[in-house]
Design an enzyme around this catalytic site. Structure first.
Site, PDB file in Angstrom:
ATOM      1  N   GLU A  62       0.844  -1.211   0.000  1.00  0.00           N
ATOM      2  CA  GLU A  62       0.000   0.000   0.000  1.00  0.00           C
ATOM      3  C   GLU A  62       0.869   1.247   0.000  1.00  0.00           C
ATOM      4  O   GLU A  62       0.611   2.213  -0.717  1.00  0.00           O
ATOM      5  CB  GLU A  62      -0.891   0.032   1.253  1.00  0.00           C
ATOM      6  CG  GLU A  62      -1.884  -1.111   1.362  1.00  0.00           C
ATOM      7  CD  GLU A  62      -1.303  -2.336   2.078  1.00  0.00           C
ATOM      8  OE1 GLU A  62      -0.087  -2.598   1.952  1.00  0.00           O
ATOM      9  OE2 GLU A  62      -2.080  -3.034   2.758  1.00  0.00           O
ATOM     10  N   ALA A 174      14.485 -36.820  -5.119  1.00  0.00           N
ATOM     11  CA  ALA A 174      15.047 -36.983  -6.463  1.00  0.00           C
ATOM     12  C   ALA A 174      15.226 -38.482  -6.629  1.00  0.00           C
ATOM     13  O   ALA A 174      16.065 -39.085  -5.952  1.00  0.00           O
ATOM     14  CB  ALA A 174      16.381 -36.256  -6.563  1.00  0.00           C
ATOM     15  N   ALA A 182      18.893 -43.809  -3.730  1.00  0.00           N
ATOM     16  CA  ALA A 182      20.320 -44.144  -3.675  1.00  0.00           C
ATOM     17  C   ALA A 182      20.495 -45.587  -4.143  1.00  0.00           C
ATOM     18  O   ALA A 182      19.560 -46.395  -4.060  1.00  0.00           O
ATOM     19  CB  ALA A 182      20.839 -43.995  -2.242  1.00  0.00           C
ATOM     20  N   LEU A 224      24.035 -27.769   1.061  1.00  0.00           N
ATOM     21  CA  LEU A 224      22.691 -27.215   1.264  1.00  0.00           C
ATOM     22  C   LEU A 224      22.594 -25.721   0.951  1.00  0.00           C
ATOM     23  O   LEU A 224      21.723 -25.032   1.487  1.00  0.00           O
ATOM     24  CB  LEU A 224      22.165 -27.478   2.682  1.00  0.00           C
ATOM     25  CG  LEU A 224      21.958 -28.937   3.092  1.00  0.00           C
ATOM     26  CD1 LEU A 224      21.312 -29.021   4.478  1.00  0.00           C
ATOM     27  CD2 LEU A 224      21.086 -29.681   2.076  1.00  0.00           C
TER      28      LEU A 224
HETATM   29  N1  NAP Z   1      17.893 -38.637  -3.747  1.00  0.00           N
HETATM   30  C1  NAP Z   1      17.365 -37.945  -2.774  1.00  0.00           C
HETATM   31  O1  NAP Z   1      16.422 -37.163  -2.968  1.00  0.00           O
HETATM   32  C2  NAP Z   1      17.945 -38.071  -1.398  1.00  0.00           C
HETATM   33  C3  NAP Z   1      17.717 -37.056  -0.470  1.00  0.00           C
HETATM   34  C4  NAP Z   1      18.230 -37.210   0.802  1.00  0.00           C
HETATM   35  C5  NAP Z   1      18.943 -38.353   1.146  1.00  0.00           C
HETATM   36  N2  NAP Z   1      19.159 -39.307   0.225  1.00  0.00           N
HETATM   37  C6  NAP Z   1      19.906 -40.535   0.569  1.00  0.00           C
HETATM   38  O2  NAP Z   1      19.341 -41.076   1.746  1.00  0.00           O
HETATM   39  C7  NAP Z   1      20.359 -41.754   2.469  1.00  0.00           C
HETATM   40  C8  NAP Z   1      20.269 -41.371   3.953  1.00  0.00           C
HETATM   41  O3  NAP Z   1      19.038 -41.857   4.450  1.00  0.00           O
HETATM   42  P1  NAP Z   1      18.543 -41.674   5.948  1.00  0.00           P
HETATM   43  O4  NAP Z   1      17.142 -42.153   6.011  1.00  0.00           O
HETATM   44  O5  NAP Z   1      19.549 -42.221   6.879  1.00  0.00           O
HETATM   45  O6  NAP Z   1      18.641 -40.085   6.096  1.00  0.00           O
HETATM   46  P2  NAP Z   1      17.821 -39.016   6.923  1.00  0.00           P
HETATM   47  O7  NAP Z   1      16.378 -39.278   6.879  1.00  0.00           O
HETATM   48  O8  NAP Z   1      18.331 -37.713   6.429  1.00  0.00           O
HETATM   49  O9  NAP Z   1      18.366 -39.201   8.403  1.00  0.00           O
HETATM   50  C9  NAP Z   1      17.886 -40.169   9.250  1.00  0.00           C
HETATM   51  C10 NAP Z   1      18.318 -39.840  10.656  1.00  0.00           C
HETATM   52  O10 NAP Z   1      17.704 -38.625  11.081  1.00  0.00           O
HETATM   53  C11 NAP Z   1      17.535 -38.669  12.510  1.00  0.00           C
HETATM   54  N3  NAP Z   1      16.154 -38.322  12.769  1.00  0.00           N
HETATM   55  C12 NAP Z   1      15.681 -37.065  12.954  1.00  0.00           C
HETATM   56  N4  NAP Z   1      14.369 -37.054  13.160  1.00  0.00           N
HETATM   57  C13 NAP Z   1      13.959 -38.321  13.115  1.00  0.00           C
HETATM   58  C14 NAP Z   1      12.699 -38.946  13.280  1.00  0.00           C
HETATM   59  N5  NAP Z   1      11.590 -38.227  13.538  1.00  0.00           N
HETATM   60  N6  NAP Z   1      12.602 -40.270  13.150  1.00  0.00           N
HETATM   61  C15 NAP Z   1      13.710 -40.997  12.895  1.00  0.00           C
HETATM   62  N7  NAP Z   1      14.939 -40.473  12.747  1.00  0.00           N
HETATM   63  C16 NAP Z   1      15.073 -39.145  12.861  1.00  0.00           C
HETATM   64  C17 NAP Z   1      17.943 -40.041  12.945  1.00  0.00           C
HETATM   65  O11 NAP Z   1      19.306 -39.946  13.337  1.00  0.00           O
HETATM   66  P3  NAP Z   1      19.805 -39.648  14.841  1.00  0.00           P
HETATM   67  O12 NAP Z   1      20.218 -40.941  15.402  1.00  0.00           O
HETATM   68  O13 NAP Z   1      20.975 -38.716  14.639  1.00  0.00           O
HETATM   69  O14 NAP Z   1      18.699 -38.999  15.604  1.00  0.00           O
HETATM   70  C18 NAP Z   1      17.900 -40.854  11.669  1.00  0.00           C
HETATM   71  O15 NAP Z   1      18.768 -41.949  11.651  1.00  0.00           O
HETATM   72  C19 NAP Z   1      21.672 -41.387   1.841  1.00  0.00           C
HETATM   73  O16 NAP Z   1      22.118 -42.475   1.059  1.00  0.00           O
HETATM   74  C20 NAP Z   1      21.318 -40.244   0.927  1.00  0.00           C
HETATM   75  O17 NAP Z   1      22.134 -40.212  -0.221  1.00  0.00           O
HETATM   76  C21 NAP Z   1      18.701 -39.190  -1.040  1.00  0.00           C
END
Ligand code: NAP
Length: 361
Positions: A62, A174, A182, A224
């Site tokens: 405005e 992705a 992955a 990031l």
């Molecule tokens: N292509 C894509 O779009 C893409 C994007 C992202 C990741 N990735 C791939 O995904 C893989 C990683 O997978 P990820 O599942 O381990 O990663 P993530 O989801 O980023 O991290 C999981 C971790 O987050 C923590 N966390 C935080 N809040 C949580 C909740 N509410 N419930 C459970 N855990 C929670 C836990 O660790 P703590 O023990 O530290 O609490 C858990 O082990 C890699 O290979 C990566 O390259 C691919």
């Protein structure tokens, strides 16, 4: 103002609202403030000035529109109409109240599309009425429903965030054609091509914060940041890692432009509420599968952005960990809001639509 030539007041105000939406869309999505446009019409429906909000700390739409009125036409504001996409604010924030600015300029009528959901800023319409200005919502003024709906869309994600005190959350994946993020060995760079990645980076630059779980931070060490071909983009979202494990001192997420933070929790609702408290209204969750599933289970995701590459892996992690859905009937159905081809890849945006009531629109 009843008619000008062959145009009724409703036609003129619909045109003005349409233009205000167009202008408001130039404003930034990120930055904690809504996108707003304003058009000022004279007593005979003539265009006097127009403006939009360019982001936190800058003049509201405005005030920008009032400043755009040439000195020789200022007198026409007395008896004029302001058409605004959002109710004029009525508080002293970083800028003075728009309600007073419009009244002091002599504006006789205000038409606004959406009521301000921010309790701190609301009350502009009520105050303007109290000082004798005629105030109508776009619905009360009978403006075209499609235009009203576009006006509501302009500030919808911000209004939703403010109404519930939690940011609008977009979850991004992705994936390969078979839904993997992955390969079995954990490699995930790069599944999608340069066009898709560049699109994703431009979106990063339009949000207030990007979130990943500690799993992704440790496996991929992502920066990031929002980057373009010439380096970092002008707006850098806050980089956020959520989870209980430590983020190594050498992690790339700790470096680079803008702020970063580690929310040492698994309570994702609490984490996004904390980001809201820090000023974030639009947040991008970039995974991985564990955190994405937890966010979906908690009903925190408003929008999904899926980049799909014509690659088939046959094995490897899926985009989303187990959601507990055991039969198709139990799966949530989202509404597709955008589909586009990006090089060899495909982009699909889908929303968990929450209703906007007419009082809001
Ligand atoms: N292509 C894509 O779009 C893409 C994007 C992202 C990741 N990735 C791939 O995904 C893989 C990683 O997978 P990820 O599942 O381990 O990663 P993530 O989801 O980023 O991290 C999981 C971790 O987050 C923590 N966390 C935080 N809040 C949580 C909740 N509410 N419930 C459970 N855990 C929670 C836990 O660790 P703590 O023990 O530290 O609490 C858990 O082990 C890699 O290979 C990566 O390259 C691919």
């Amino acid at each position: 103002m009843t008619t000008t030539g062959t145009h009724s007041r409703t036609d003129l105000e619909t045109w003005a609202l349409e233009r205000a939406v167009e202008l408001g869309a130039y404003g930034p999505v990120a930055g904690g403030n809504p996108r707003v446009g304003c058009v000022l019409l004279g007593p005979r429906g003539e265009l006097l000035g127009e403006g939009y909000h360019r982001g936190a700390g800058t003049p509201h739409a405005e005030v920008a529109a009032l400043a755009a009125v040439p000195a020789s036409r200022r007198h026409l504001l007395a008896g004029g109409t302001a058409v605004v996409t959002l109710e004029p604010c009525h508080h002293h924030g970083r800028t003075p109240p728009c309600s007073r600015a419009l009244h002091e300029a002599g504006v006789r009528r205000v038409v606004h599309a959406v009521a301000d959901p921010d309790p701190a800023a609301a009350g502009g319409a009520r105050w303007l009425r109290s000082v004798g200005v005629e105030v109508s919502t776009a619905a009360e003024a009978g403006l075209a429903p499609e235009t009203r709906s576009r006006a509501a869309d302009l500030s919808r994600t911000w209004c939703t965030a403010v109404r519930r005190g939690r940011p609008w959350l977009v979850a991004k994946t992705a994936t390969t054609l078979d839904g993997r993020v992955a390969a079995v060995d954990g490699t995930s760079r790069w599944i999608t091509g340069p066009e898709a990645r560049s699109h994703a980076h431009r979106f990063r630059a339009a949000v207030d914060a990007i979130v990943v779980g500690t799993g992704t931070a440790l496996a991929d060490d992502p920066a990031l940041t929002a980057r373009g071909p010439a380096g970092p983009l002008p707006h850098q979202p806050r980089r956020v890692v959520v989870g209980e494990r430590d983020v190594p001192a050498s992690a790339r997420v700790r470096q680079g432009p803008g702020e970063w933070c580690h929310l040492r929790t698994r309570d994702l609702g609490g984490a996004v509420t904390e980001l809201y408290r820090l000023g974030a209204r639009h947040v991008l969750l970039e995974g991985g599968p564990t955190v994405l599933a937890a966010a979906l289970r908690a009903g925190l995701v408003d929008e999904l952005h899926a980049y799909v590459a014509p690659v088939v892996l046959g094995a490897g992690a899926g985009a989303v960990a187990d959601l507990g859905v055991r039969t198709l009937e139990d799966a949530a159905r989202w509404r597709t809001v955008d589909v586009r081809r990006l090089g060899d890849d495909m982009f699909l945006a889908a929303e968990m639509r929450r209703p906007v009531t007419e009082g809001e629109a």
